[in-house]
Design an enzyme around this catalytic site. Structure first.
Site, PDB file in Angstrom:
ATOM      1  N   LEU A 124      -1.760 -10.193 -82.783  1.00 19.99           N
ATOM      2  CA  LEU A 124      -1.950  -9.868 -84.204  1.00 19.99           C
ATOM      3  C   LEU A 124      -2.048  -8.351 -84.414  1.00 19.99           C
ATOM      4  CD1 LEU A 124      -2.597 -10.731 -87.155  1.00 19.99           C
ATOM      5  CD2 LEU A 124      -4.997 -10.938 -86.471  1.00 19.99           C
ATOM      6  N   PRO A 127      -0.842  -0.885 -84.038  1.00 17.88           N
ATOM      7  CA  PRO A 127      -1.412   0.466 -84.108  1.00 17.88           C
ATOM      8  C   PRO A 127      -1.926   0.824 -85.505  1.00 17.88           C
ATOM      9  CG  PRO A 127       0.580   0.478 -82.778  1.00 17.88           C
ATOM     10  CD  PRO A 127       0.463  -0.905 -83.335  1.00 17.88           C
ATOM     11  N   ILE A 156      -3.321  -6.355 -76.943  1.00 18.58           N
ATOM     12  CA  ILE A 156      -3.154  -7.807 -76.838  1.00 18.58           C
ATOM     13  C   ILE A 156      -3.593  -8.252 -75.436  1.00 18.58           C
ATOM     14  CG2 ILE A 156      -1.589  -9.756 -77.174  1.00 18.58           C
ATOM     15  CD1 ILE A 156      -2.016  -7.857 -79.654  1.00 18.58           C
ATOM     16  N   GLY A 242     -12.599 -18.803 -82.664  1.00 17.78           N
ATOM     17  CA  GLY A 242     -12.817 -17.804 -81.609  1.00 17.78           C
ATOM     18  C   GLY A 242     -14.157 -17.109 -81.774  1.00 17.78           C
ATOM     19  N   ARG A 268     -40.702  -4.752 -59.344  1.00 23.67           N
ATOM     20  CA  ARG A 268     -40.730  -3.291 -59.257  1.00 23.67           C
ATOM     21  C   ARG A 268     -42.134  -2.769 -59.581  1.00 23.67           C
ATOM     22  NH1 ARG A 268     -38.226   1.125 -57.153  1.00 23.67           N
ATOM     23  NH2 ARG A 268     -38.394   2.912 -58.550  1.00 23.67           N
ATOM     24  N   GLY A 340     -32.724   3.542 -63.194  1.00 21.39           N
ATOM     25  CA  GLY A 340     -31.513   3.977 -62.490  1.00 21.39           C
ATOM     26  C   GLY A 340     -30.723   2.806 -61.929  1.00 21.39           C
ATOM     27  N   GLU A 363     -12.132  -9.714 -82.113  1.00 24.20           N
ATOM     28  CA  GLU A 363     -12.195 -10.918 -82.963  1.00 24.20           C
ATOM     29  C   GLU A 363     -12.879 -10.639 -84.302  1.00 24.20           C
ATOM     30  OE1 GLU A 363     -11.861 -14.486 -81.287  1.00 24.20           O
ATOM     31  OE2 GLU A 363     -11.455 -13.714 -79.298  1.00 24.20           O
TER      32      GLU A 363
END
Ligand SMILES: Cc1cc2nc3c(=O)[nH]c(=O)nc-3n(C[C@H](O)[C@H](O)[C@H](O)COP(=O)(O)OP(=O)(O)OC[C@H]3O[C@@H](n4cnc5c(N)ncnc54)[C@H](O)[C@@H]3O)c2cc1C
Length: 383
Positions: A124, A127, A156, A242, A268, A340, A363
């Site tokens: 679809l 540019p 695409i 979608g 941690r 990190g 989408e």
């Protein structure tokens, strides 16, 4: 705290999760390490995940939208690449062929999508026409024995590998999106259709976007999908579905990111105590979990209504807007909690942080979803 799409899908989810953890997780690790993984597409085909929404007459599993979205959710917990394959065999273009294709078109394309030998792409964007899809310029003119396509499509997904590309083109500029746009099924290798470049994105390397140039590309009348002039409606109908599978992918990724961040916070230690003891970290986990809870509630409710045959209307836009923005915030917090370790290349959090960025653009961007929602409210009132 349990959240399920439907009670009858709880076991299906468990089976999908088991398959994803046992078979797909090692593939994801190999992909992240830059190694060549085993031939995993065949496993998806064996398990019925390829073409899973397509009719059983062609080898599909004929599942409803909820089950398909569940697969997207569970697979995106592992790696985005697996959801791309679901889309290429059961998403935008495959569903359009199943809904609007002639028996000959279905027989030609659907079996390959189900057995894993083929994928389909959705053409679809151009540019000069992304969000404003009605502004496409790719032209299809009547020619000898069919149609002559000219123009350019870009971004695409997987079009350079797809067996067939659904190309949305203008057949009557005077009518534009109101009957002047048509969908064509263009087989790979058709003379006049050239893959002119392939772009990579900030997401995982598996995502490749092709640019297609059409120069006097001739296709027959048998390439027209649905009726002449129906192409814009076909494309928009596919995108509405979608948006639900994209939202499910956002939910799966967010779930995994929170799990990783919570594990890290438990293990941690800083300043002599686990990170998990710090309120600043707890609040990030709480906000992410709350947002995931809300995302599931709205997505699953909308999916249940879709399975019952209700028109999704603006609901799909609201779900997609919320889920794609939600996973962006969740990924950002996960990186912050890991410090990190969340930024080092090759860690799942680092990869997912990049992968989920696409969901706010593809989408239909967040701005386009807002535009659609606002248009509905102003015209018809609150949904
Ligand atoms: C990873 C990836 C995969 C893709 N796969 C496909 C595919 O398979 N098939 C396909 O056809 N396309 C595909 N696309 C293209 C995608 O659909 C477009 O990128 C998207 O629709 C946005 O279009 P654009 O990039 O031209 O941005 P533009 O339309 O130029 O928009 C730029 C920015 O301006 C905002 N904006 C635009 N109009 C308005 C407005 N009226 N008000 C406020 N803000 C506005 C947009 O939201 C966006 O943030 C893919 C894109 C990506 C990144």
């Amino acid at each position: 705290m349990s959240q399920e799409i439907r009670p009858d899908l709880a076991e299906v989810r468990q089976a999908m999760r088991r398959f994803a953890q046992e078979r797909l997780e090692p593939v994801a690790q190999a992909l992240d390490a830059g190694e060549t993984p085993p031939a995993w597409r065949g496993w998806l085909a064996e398990q019925g995940y390829l073409g899973m929404r397509l009719p059983s007459a062609f080898g599909g599993a004929e599942t409803d939208l909820s089950t398909y979205c569940l697969a997207n959710e569970e697979f995106s917990r592992i790696h985005r690449v697996f959801t791309l394959v679901l889309d290429a065999t059961s998403g935008l273009t495959p569903i359009a062929i199943a809904r609007h294709g002639t028996p000959a078109q279905q027989q030609r394309w659907l079996p390959g999508l189900c057995d894993g030998s083929a994928t389909a792409s959705f053409g679809l964007t151009e540019p000069d026409a992304g969000s404003d899809a009605a502004a496409i310029r790719t032209r299809a003119r009547r020619g000898d024995g069919g149609w002559v396509l000219s123009g350019t499509k870009h971004y695409i997904s997987g079009a350079h590998r797809a067996a067939v590309i659904m190309v949305i083109a203008v057949t009557d500029p005077a009518l534009g999106a109101r009957g002047g746009i048509t969908a064509f099924l263009v087989p790979q290798g058709t003379p006049g259709m050239v893959v002119s470049r392939v772009d990579r994105t900030i997401g995982s390397d598996a995502v490749e976007l092709a640019e297609l140039r059409f120069e006097d590309c001739v296709v027959g009348d048998d390439a027209v999908l649905g009726d002449v002039g129906q192409g814009f409606a076909i494309a928009m109908g596919s995108l509405t579905n979608g948006r639900m599978s994209v939202s499910a992918s956002c939910i799966g990724a967010a779930h995994r990111l929170i799990e990783i961040a919570a594990d890290w916070a438990r293990q941690r230690h800083t300043f002599g105590r686990p990170l998990a003891d710090r309120q600043a970290i707890q609040w990030m986990l709480a906000d992410s979990t709350t947002e995931l809870f809300a995302a599931r509630a709205m997505a699953y409710d909308t999916l249940r209504r879709a399975d019952n045959g209700e028109d999704l209307g603006p609901s799909a836009s609201m779900v997609k807007l919320y889920c794609s923005e939600m996973v962006g915030r969740v990924a950002d917090r996960a990186v912050q909690i890991l410090g990190g370790a969340g930024l080092v290349r090759g860690s799942p959090v680092e990869r997912m942080y990049r992968d989920v960025r696409h969901y706010r653009v593809g989408e239909g961007s967040s701005e386009v979803q807002r535009l659609l929602i606002a248009r509905h409210v102003l015209r018809d009132g609150l949904p």
